[in-house]
Design a protein around this motif. Structure first.
Motif, mmCIF file in Angstrom:
data_model
loop_
_atom_site.group_PDB
_atom_site.id
_atom_site.type_symbol
_atom_site.label_atom_id
_atom_site.label_comp_id
_atom_site.label_asym_id
_atom_site.label_seq_id
_atom_site.Cartn_x
_atom_site.Cartn_y
_atom_site.Cartn_z
ATOM 1 N N VAL A 145 0.835 -1.203 0.000
ATOM 2 C CA VAL A 145 0.000 0.000 0.000
ATOM 3 C C VAL A 145 0.869 1.253 0.000
ATOM 4 C CG1 VAL A 145 -1.717 1.318 1.292
ATOM 5 C CG2 VAL A 145 -1.913 -1.164 1.137
ATOM 6 N N LEU A 146 1.922 1.249 0.801
ATOM 7 C CA LEU A 146 2.799 2.420 0.846
ATOM 8 C C LEU A 146 3.468 2.665 -0.505
ATOM 9 C CD1 LEU A 146 4.500 2.130 4.359
ATOM 10 C CD2 LEU A 146 2.264 3.037 3.721
ATOM 11 N N GLU A 147 3.865 1.596 -1.176
ATOM 12 C CA GLU A 147 4.460 1.754 -2.503
ATOM 13 C C GLU A 147 3.455 2.351 -3.478
ATOM 14 O OE1 GLU A 147 5.881 -2.063 -3.635
ATOM 15 O OE2 GLU A 147 7.447 -2.134 -2.084
ATOM 16 N N GLN A 148 2.198 1.909 -3.408
ATOM 17 C CA GLN A 148 1.161 2.437 -4.291
ATOM 18 C C GLN A 148 0.923 3.924 -4.039
ATOM 19 O OE1 GLN A 148 -2.573 0.331 -3.943
ATOM 20 N NE2 GLN A 148 -3.721 1.945 -4.983
ATOM 21 N N VAL A 149 0.855 4.318 -2.784
ATOM 22 C CA VAL A 149 0.614 5.724 -2.451
ATOM 23 C C VAL A 149 1.817 6.577 -2.818
ATOM 24 C CG1 VAL A 149 0.208 7.328 -0.539
ATOM 25 C CG2 VAL A 149 -1.063 5.177 -0.661
ATOM 26 N N ASN A 150 3.014 6.063 -2.602
ATOM 27 C CA ASN A 150 4.209 6.815 -2.976
ATOM 28 C C ASN A 150 4.258 7.073 -4.476
ATOM 29 O OD1 ASN A 150 5.671 7.493 -0.629
ATOM 30 N ND2 ASN A 150 6.365 5.385 -0.386
ATOM 31 N N GLY A 154 1.292 10.549 -3.041
ATOM 32 C CA GLY A 154 0.472 10.797 -1.867
ATOM 33 C C GLY A 154 1.266 10.928 -0.584
ATOM 34 N N ALA A 155 0.537 11.003 0.515
ATOM 35 C CA ALA A 155 1.139 11.188 1.838
ATOM 36 C C ALA A 155 0.944 9.936 2.679
ATOM 37 C CB ALA A 155 0.516 12.388 2.541
ATOM 38 N N ILE A 156 1.921 9.665 3.520
ATOM 39 C CA ILE A 156 1.874 8.513 4.410
ATOM 40 C C ILE A 156 1.880 9.006 5.847
ATOM 41 C CG2 ILE A 156 3.109 6.459 5.200
ATOM 42 C CD1 ILE A 156 4.168 6.192 2.322
ATOM 43 N N VAL A 215 -3.778 9.083 0.303
ATOM 44 C CA VAL A 215 -3.268 8.973 1.673
ATOM 45 C C VAL A 215 -3.245 7.516 2.100
ATOM 46 C CG1 VAL A 215 -3.764 9.489 4.103
ATOM 47 C CG2 VAL A 215 -4.049 11.264 2.390
ATOM 48 N N ALA A 216 -2.197 7.164 2.820
ATOM 49 C CA ALA A 216 -2.146 5.900 3.548
ATOM 50 C C ALA A 216 -2.013 6.240 5.025
ATOM 51 C CB ALA A 216 -0.971 5.037 3.100
ATOM 52 N N LEU A 217 -2.925 5.721 5.839
ATOM 53 C CA LEU A 217 -2.897 5.964 7.277
ATOM 54 C C LEU A 217 -2.822 4.633 8.006
ATOM 55 C CD1 LEU A 217 -3.153 7.648 9.856
ATOM 56 C CD2 LEU A 217 -5.648 7.590 9.552
ATOM 57 N N ILE A 218 -1.735 4.422 8.706
ATOM 58 C CA ILE A 218 -1.562 3.236 9.548
ATOM 59 C C ILE A 218 -2.018 3.611 10.939
ATOM 60 C CG2 ILE A 218 0.099 1.537 10.380
ATOM 61 C CD1 ILE A 218 1.894 2.448 7.982
ATOM 62 N N PHE A 219 -3.084 2.984 11.416
ATOM 63 C CA PHE A 219 -3.736 3.448 12.643
ATOM 64 C C PHE A 219 -3.805 2.341 13.674
ATOM 65 C CE2 PHE A 219 -6.938 5.260 15.392
ATOM 66 C CZ PHE A 219 -6.705 6.627 15.299
#
Length: 250
Positions: A145-150, A154-156, A215-219
């Motif tokens: 997911v982080l690779e896709q957003v990058n 986008g923002a992580i 956006v990717a949000l790890i919560f």
């Protein structure tokens, strides 16, 4: 004196002298010469002098009852958009506007830490290297997911909700629920509530983050699967990737 020698080192480098030769002529170490040269190449002459460390004259080193009261009140409020939560700079600006007292963001950070309001972000790279449930979760569910957003520019973000209190437990102090985010380079954004956050509190946070593009949000700390309102919001915002930290991953 140091800054004068750093400026001289840059002049000598511009004249074609090697780092070693410049270090000998200026009395600076080779790493210092290289640092001055790098600063010049990135920011010009103004970036070469090193700034004075420590607080500026007139900055407060401690926060009194009045100042702390202002900070607690601000943390209980939703900041003005587009800020998702309060940063240390935001709190310092709000405190200065209300009390005319100059307080540095670093002093605010120390105060947050003393109040138990400075959680650390997850070390995702460290977890990914582990042969464990947490490592498998990062490799299989987080990193793609982080690779896709990058790639989408986008923002992580990382974030969570927790019960927070000062380092020294005092029974008379009220329980506070902290909503927090970690942005670029681990910058902390936070808000405090007297009761567990409701769906509207989370949605206000997610909506402000979504305004910034993909956006990717790890919560950590909340089960959003149990909230129909948040699930509907996520369905309407396909560019927002909410990744819940499983309880067995930490």
């Amino acid at each position: 004196m140091l800054n004068a020698r750093r400026l001289e080192a840059v002049r000598l480098r511009l004249d074609g002298h090697t780092v070693a030769a410049v270090a000998t002529r200026t009395g600076l170490s080779a790493p210092t010469v290289s640092a001055a040269w790098k600063a010049f190449r990135q920011g010009g002459w103004e970036a070469v002098p090193v700034r004075q460390r420590g607080r500026r004259p007139g900055q407060a080193t401690s926060l009194g009852d009045r100042e702390q009261g202002v900070l607690w009140r601000r943390l209980a409020e939703q900041p003005e958009p587009p800020r998702p939560c309060w940063s240390s700079q935001d709190l310092a600006d709000a405190l200065r506007a209300e009390t005319q007292q100059e307080v540095s963001p670093r002093a605010i950070e120390h105060w947050l830490e003393a109040q138990g309001l400075k959680p650390s972000p997850l070390s995702l790279e460290g977890l990914a290297r582990k042969r464990s449930i947490a490592g498998r979760w990062v490799r299989q569910q987080v990193q793609p997911v982080l690779e896709q957003v990058n790639k989408a520019g986008g923002a992580i973000w990382q974030g969570g909700v927790r019960v927070a209190g000062p380092a020294t437990s005092v029974a008379s102090l009220p329980r506070r629920y902290q909503l927090y985010l970690h942005g670029k380079r681990g910058a902390l954004y936070t808000r405090c509530l007297p009761a567990p956050p409701k769906a509207d509190d989370y949605l206000a946070l997610l909506t402000r983050l979504a305004e910034r593009g993909p956006v990717a949000l790890i919560f950590h700390g909340a089960d959003f699967q149990a909230s129909p309102e948040i699930q509907r919001w996520l369905a309407n915002h396909p560019d927002f990737h909410l990744i819940n930290v499983p309880t067995d991953a930490l």
